[in-house]
Design a protein around this motif. Structure first.
Motif, PDB file in Angstrom:
ATOM      1  N   THR A   1     -29.038 -57.083  20.833  1.00 39.97           N
ATOM      2  CA  THR A   1     -27.920 -56.665  21.662  1.00 39.97           C
ATOM      3  C   THR A   1     -28.215 -56.969  23.129  1.00 39.97           C
ATOM      4  O   THR A   1     -29.377 -56.970  23.555  1.00 39.97           O
ATOM      5  N   PRO A   2     -27.183 -57.227  23.921  1.00 35.47           N
ATOM      6  CA  PRO A   2     -27.414 -57.551  25.333  1.00 35.47           C
ATOM      7  C   PRO A   2     -27.852 -56.336  26.144  1.00 35.47           C
ATOM      8  O   PRO A   2     -27.565 -55.184  25.790  1.00 35.47           O
ATOM      9  N   GLY A   3     -28.545 -56.596  27.249  1.00 31.38           N
ATOM     10  CA  GLY A   3     -28.887 -55.544  28.208  1.00 31.38           C
ATOM     11  C   GLY A   3     -29.675 -54.405  27.602  1.00 31.38           C
ATOM     12  O   GLY A   3     -30.589 -54.613  26.795  1.00 31.38           O
ATOM     13  N   ASP A   4     -29.281 -53.197  27.986  1.00 29.37           N
ATOM     14  CA  ASP A   4     -30.027 -52.012  27.549  1.00 29.37           C
ATOM     15  C   ASP A   4     -29.323 -51.257  26.425  1.00 29.37           C
ATOM     16  O   ASP A   4     -29.463 -50.039  26.296  1.00 29.37           O
ATOM     17  N   LEU A   5     -28.593 -51.968  25.594  1.00 29.59           N
ATOM     18  CA  LEU A   5     -27.930 -51.326  24.446  1.00 29.59           C
ATOM     19  C   LEU A   5     -28.962 -51.134  23.336  1.00 29.59           C
ATOM     20  O   LEU A   5     -28.954 -51.800  22.312  1.00 29.59           O
ATOM     21  N   ASP A   6     -29.858 -50.191  23.559  1.00 33.09           N
ATOM     22  CA  ASP A   6     -31.046 -50.056  22.722  1.00 33.09           C
ATOM     23  C   ASP A   6     -31.008 -48.890  21.746  1.00 33.09           C
ATOM     24  O   ASP A   6     -31.920 -48.732  20.929  1.00 33.09           O
ATOM     25  N   LYS A   7     -29.980 -48.061  21.817  1.00 32.36           N
ATOM     26  CA  LYS A   7     -29.820 -46.963  20.865  1.00 32.36           C
ATOM     27  C   LYS A   7     -28.698 -47.326  19.898  1.00 32.36           C
ATOM     28  O   LYS A   7     -27.631 -47.783  20.327  1.00 32.36           O
ATOM     29  N   ILE A   8     -28.921 -47.114  18.609  1.00 31.52           N
ATOM     30  CA  ILE A   8     -27.956 -47.514  17.588  1.00 31.52           C
ATOM     31  C   ILE A   8     -27.494 -46.290  16.796  1.00 31.52           C
ATOM     32  O   ILE A   8     -28.308 -45.583  16.192  1.00 31.52           O
ATOM     33  N   PHE A   9     -26.189 -46.050  16.833  1.00 29.05           N
ATOM     34  CA  PHE A   9     -25.579 -45.002  16.007  1.00 29.05           C
ATOM     35  C   PHE A   9     -24.908 -45.697  14.831  1.00 29.05           C
ATOM     36  O   PHE A   9     -24.005 -46.509  15.011  1.00 29.05           O
ATOM     37  N   PHE A  10     -25.347 -45.400  13.629  1.00 26.82           N
ATOM     38  CA  PHE A  10     -24.820 -46.082  12.452  1.00 26.82           C
ATOM     39  C   PHE A  10     -23.577 -45.396  11.903  1.00 26.82           C
ATOM     40  O   PHE A  10     -23.503 -44.155  11.839  1.00 26.82           O
ATOM     41  N   THR A  11     -22.621 -46.211  11.491  1.00 30.45           N
ATOM     42  CA  THR A  11     -21.411 -45.731  10.827  1.00 30.45           C
ATOM     43  C   THR A  11     -21.277 -46.495   9.507  1.00 30.45           C
ATOM     44  O   THR A  11     -22.155 -47.267   9.126  1.00 30.45           O
ATOM     45  N   ASN A  12     -20.159 -46.277   8.830  1.00 25.41           N
ATOM     46  CA  ASN A  12     -19.948 -46.951   7.546  1.00 25.41           C
ATOM     47  C   ASN A  12     -19.093 -48.206   7.666  1.00 25.41           C
ATOM     48  O   ASN A  12     -18.877 -48.901   6.680  1.00 25.41           O
ATOM     49  N   GLY A  13     -18.580 -48.488   8.864  1.00 29.78           N
ATOM     50  CA  GLY A  13     -17.757 -49.659   9.058  1.00 29.78           C
ATOM     51  C   GLY A  13     -17.295 -49.762  10.492  1.00 29.78           C
ATOM     52  O   GLY A  13     -17.674 -48.961  11.358  1.00 29.78           O
ATOM     53  N   GLY A  14     -16.421 -50.739  10.758  1.00 30.92           N
ATOM     54  CA  GLY A  14     -15.991 -51.005  12.123  1.00 30.92           C
ATOM     55  C   GLY A  14     -15.043 -49.986  12.688  1.00 30.92           C
ATOM     56  O   GLY A  14     -15.127 -49.634  13.870  1.00 30.92           O
ATOM     57  N   ALA A  15     -14.105 -49.492  11.880  1.00 31.98           N
ATOM     58  CA  ALA A  15     -13.125 -48.534  12.393  1.00 31.98           C
ATOM     59  C   ALA A  15     -13.796 -47.248  12.859  1.00 31.98           C
ATOM     60  O   ALA A  15     -13.497 -46.732  13.945  1.00 31.98           O
ATOM     61  N   ASP A  16     -14.718 -46.718  12.045  1.00 30.06           N
ATOM     62  CA  ASP A  16     -15.370 -45.478  12.482  1.00 30.06           C
ATOM     63  C   ASP A  16     -16.358 -45.737  13.611  1.00 30.06           C
ATOM     64  O   ASP A  16     -16.652 -44.836  14.405  1.00 30.06           O
ATOM     65  N   ALA A  17     -16.846 -46.970  13.745  1.00 28.13           N
ATOM     66  CA  ALA A  17     -17.643 -47.306  14.934  1.00 28.13           C
ATOM     67  C   ALA A  17     -16.790 -47.189  16.188  1.00 28.13           C
ATOM     68  O   ALA A  17     -17.231 -46.641  17.218  1.00 28.13           O
ATOM     69  N   VAL A  18     -15.554 -47.691  16.134  1.00 30.13           N
ATOM     70  CA  VAL A  18     -14.635 -47.563  17.271  1.00 30.13           C
ATOM     71  C   VAL A  18     -14.318 -46.098  17.543  1.00 30.13           C
ATOM     72  O   VAL A  18     -14.309 -45.658  18.703  1.00 30.13           O
ATOM     73  N   GLU A  19     -14.060 -45.335  16.502  1.00 30.77           N
ATOM     74  CA  GLU A  19     -13.795 -43.901  16.671  1.00 30.77           C
ATOM     75  C   GLU A  19     -14.915 -43.235  17.468  1.00 30.77           C
ATOM     76  O   GLU A  19     -14.670 -42.482  18.419  1.00 30.77           O
TER      77      GLU A  19
ATOM     78  N   PRO B   1     -21.725 -54.609  28.085  1.00 28.13           N
ATOM     79  CA  PRO B   1     -20.866 -53.422  28.082  1.00 28.13           C
ATOM     80  C   PRO B   1     -21.701 -52.152  28.089  1.00 28.13           C
ATOM     81  O   PRO B   1     -22.942 -52.198  27.998  1.00 28.13           O
ATOM     82  N   ASP B   2     -21.017 -51.019  28.158  1.00 24.77           N
ATOM     83  CA  ASP B   2     -21.701 -49.725  28.057  1.00 24.77           C
ATOM     84  C   ASP B   2     -21.875 -49.307  26.602  1.00 24.77           C
ATOM     85  O   ASP B   2     -22.833 -48.617  26.255  1.00 24.77           O
ATOM     86  N   LEU B   3     -20.917 -49.718  25.779  1.00 20.86           N
ATOM     87  CA  LEU B   3     -20.951 -49.448  24.345  1.00 20.86           C
ATOM     88  C   LEU B   3     -20.468 -50.706  23.634  1.00 20.86           C
ATOM     89  O   LEU B   3     -19.572 -51.394  24.122  1.00 20.86           O
ATOM     90  N   MET B   4     -21.050 -50.987  22.473  1.00 21.02           N
ATOM     91  CA  MET B   4     -20.619 -52.148  21.713  1.00 21.02           C
ATOM     92  C   MET B   4     -20.569 -51.781  20.232  1.00 21.02           C
ATOM     93  O   MET B   4     -21.544 -51.254  19.680  1.00 21.02           O
ATOM     94  N   THR B   5     -19.423 -52.044  19.602  1.00 22.60           N
ATOM     95  CA  THR B   5     -19.290 -51.743  18.183  1.00 22.60           C
ATOM     96  C   THR B   5     -19.608 -52.984  17.352  1.00 22.60           C
ATOM     97  O   THR B   5     -19.390 -54.112  17.789  1.00 22.60           O
ATOM     98  N   PHE B   6     -20.112 -52.750  16.143  1.00 21.65           N
ATOM     99  CA  PHE B   6     -20.425 -53.842  15.230  1.00 21.65           C
ATOM    100  C   PHE B   6     -20.217 -53.368  13.795  1.00 21.65           C
ATOM    101  O   PHE B   6     -20.131 -52.179  13.514  1.00 21.65           O
ATOM    102  N   ALA B   7     -20.131 -54.314  12.883  1.00 19.11           N
ATOM    103  CA  ALA B   7     -20.021 -54.059  11.441  1.00 19.11           C
ATOM    104  C   ALA B   7     -20.072 -55.417  10.741  1.00 19.11           C
ATOM    105  O   ALA B   7     -20.820 -56.299  11.172  1.00 19.11           O
ATOM    106  N   LYS B   8     -19.271 -55.604   9.694  1.00 14.80           N
ATOM    107  CA  LYS B   8     -19.063 -56.876   9.005  1.00 14.80           C
ATOM    108  C   LYS B   8     -20.332 -57.711   8.864  1.00 14.80           C
ATOM    109  O   LYS B   8     -21.093 -57.547   7.937  1.00 14.80           O
ATOM    110  N   GLY B   9     -20.602 -58.625   9.818  1.00 11.60           N
ATOM    111  CA  GLY B   9     -21.701 -59.571   9.682  1.00 11.60           C
ATOM    112  C   GLY B   9     -23.082 -58.966   9.782  1.00 11.60           C
ATOM    113  O   GLY B   9     -24.064 -59.660   9.495  1.00 11.60           O
TER     114      GLY B   9
END
Length: 451
Positions: A105-123, A273-281
């Motif tokens: 991930t770019p910059g200091d986005l070093d903490k990862i909160f896991f979700t079950n998919g992209g929509a709940d990552a956005v939530e 960014p300050d927060l970045m969501t991911f899923a899928k790939g």
């Protein structure tokens, strides 16, 4: 694997589906789902033995193709060792997946909160932004998609939002840049960028900067049309967020993990960014997984203050083991680099050649393995091949195009007046050319509707 026809089993699968499965985004009695017997690499096949080249990557998630043996083996090994465990514990697969993601991930986005998919990552990203700032509003773009859950669909900027739009979700929408269908009467990318940023800043000012928690953007909008932002736009949004104390959220659910020929699309533009969501790939969709990559400043907000959110299956061991194996495979096999090279050397020139031959192609745009053909009735006026949000008879031209592609053995991803070219990232040059040839044939059907 060679497809083995078995129509009797296929009929039983189809019958059970039609009797009991409730499909998403569909009028249940008007759909006819294909019964799929198997998949491998860039292909899948039905129970009649017909094979399709998947130019949709499932739903833009099978970034390493189907049934990669190393990822399948990793899931099997993890299942034999520990199938599941609660998210409050430190688990090897979860820790390693987070480490590998944070490395990329770019910059200091070093903490990862896991979700079950992209929509709940956005939530969760938007919840974090609101709690971090103490502000209620979120700004999002028209021509966007962020997911089907309540907050995610409300920040979505396409018609899938309409039936669920409460009008009270604290969302304000704005126009992002898109020169081909500019809302700013721009004639150049530079004008489009400048005017889009002026529009966004005036929206912030008239909404009240002190009321806005976050601006959320897809780094490269996906289902809305794969519209690469002009040079300087994302940096300009970053500057506006810094100026007004707004959290900048990039949605990389579709664009992330190599789709654009870089690990994340943000890398193309040099923005953090300050927060970045991911899923899928992240694990090619082999087991459901998504997440939020969190900056140091926002992580600090919850250092001694509990974050009020979580999921039972956050960082599920099977999903995380698949993520670890997928990321390792992508690195070992140079899949991200391959996506960039094949996109530039084969996909782009092939699609631009199609545009020269077919009057139904208004514009070709994209990068890496992330492309769209904008289909039109008239190149001069840019009238779309079908109306916005067309259904029924109005959608006949796109339905005819999609059917022609499938007859040619190509499974397309169509949305409104666009066809997307989003194959697995490790597709071969021969497979890419096969897909472009099938598109060439199908576009002949779309040409019949050109004025």
């Amino acid at each position: 694997m060679t497809p083995q026809p078995n129509p009797q089993v296929g009929a039983a699968v189809k019958a059970a589906d039609r009797a009991h499965v409730f499909h998403s985004w569909s009028a249940q009695e008007l759909i006819d789902p294909l019964a799929v017997a198997g998949a491998e690499g860039s292909y899948f096949w039905d129970y009649d033995g017909k094979r399709y080249l998947d130019f949709a990557s499932g739903l833009v998630f099978t970034n390493i193709g189907y049934q990669h043996p190393k990822v399948v083996a990793a899931i099997q090994e993890q299942a034999a060792k520990m199938t599941t465990f609660a998210p409050a514990f430190a688990v090897e697969a979860r820790s390693e997946a987070a480490r590998l993601i944070a490395e990329r991930t770019p910059g200091d986005l070093d903490k990862i909160f896991f979700t079950n998919g992209g929509a709940d990552a956005v939530e969760h990203a938007l919840r974090m932004a609101r709690l971090h700032t103490g502000r209620p509003k979120v700004l999002s773009a028209y021509r966007s998609y962020h997911g089907g859950t309540q907050q995610a669909v409300n920040v979505t900027g396409d018609p899938r939002r309409w039936a669920s739009d409460t009008g009270t979700a604290g969302v304000v929408r704005f126009w992002a840049p898109f020169l081909y269908r500019s809302r700013f009467y721009a004639e150049t990318e530079a004008q489009e960028c400048e005017r889009a940023l002026e529009h966004l800043e005036s929206t912030i000012q008239f909404e009240g900067p002190s009321t806005i928690a976050a601006i959320i953007l897809e780094t490269v909008p996906g289902t809305a049309g794969i519209m690469l932002p002009p040079e300087g736009y994302l940096a300009g949004v970053r500057a506006l967020c810094d100026k007004y104390g707004i959290v900048f959220v990039l949605d990389e659910v579709m664009a992330g993990f190599g789709r654009t020929g870089t690990w994340f699309a943000a890398d193309l533009y040099g923005v953090v960014p300050d927060l970045m969501t991911f899923a899928k790939g992240v694990n090619s969709g082999y087991v459901p997984l998504g997440g939020v990559a969190i900056s140091g400043a926002i992580a600090e907000t919850f250092a001694k203050r509990p974050y009020p959110g979580g999921l039972t299956y956050s960082g599920h061991p099977l999903a995380c083991a698949a993520a670890v194996a997928t990321i390792e495979v992508m690195a070992e096999e140079g899949i991200v680099e391959h996506a960039a090279k094949l996109g530039a050397d084969v996909i782009e020139p092939g699609l631009r050649a199609l545009a020269e031959r077919h009057p139904s192609v208004g514009e070709v745009r994209g990068v890496g393995m992330f492309w769209a053909l904008d289909l039109v009735r008239d190149r001069a006026t840019r009238e779309p091949l079908v109306p916005y949000n067309a259904t029924g008879q109005d959608n006949t031209p796109m339905a005819a195009f999609a059917a022609a592609a499938k007859r040619s053995g190509l499974w397309p991803f169509v949305n409104m007046n666009r066809t997307h070219v989003v194959p697995p990232l490790n597709i071969t040059e021969a497979e890419a050319k096969e897909g472009i040839a099938a598109l060439d044939s199908a576009l002949g059907v779309a040409d019949e509707y050109v004025a």
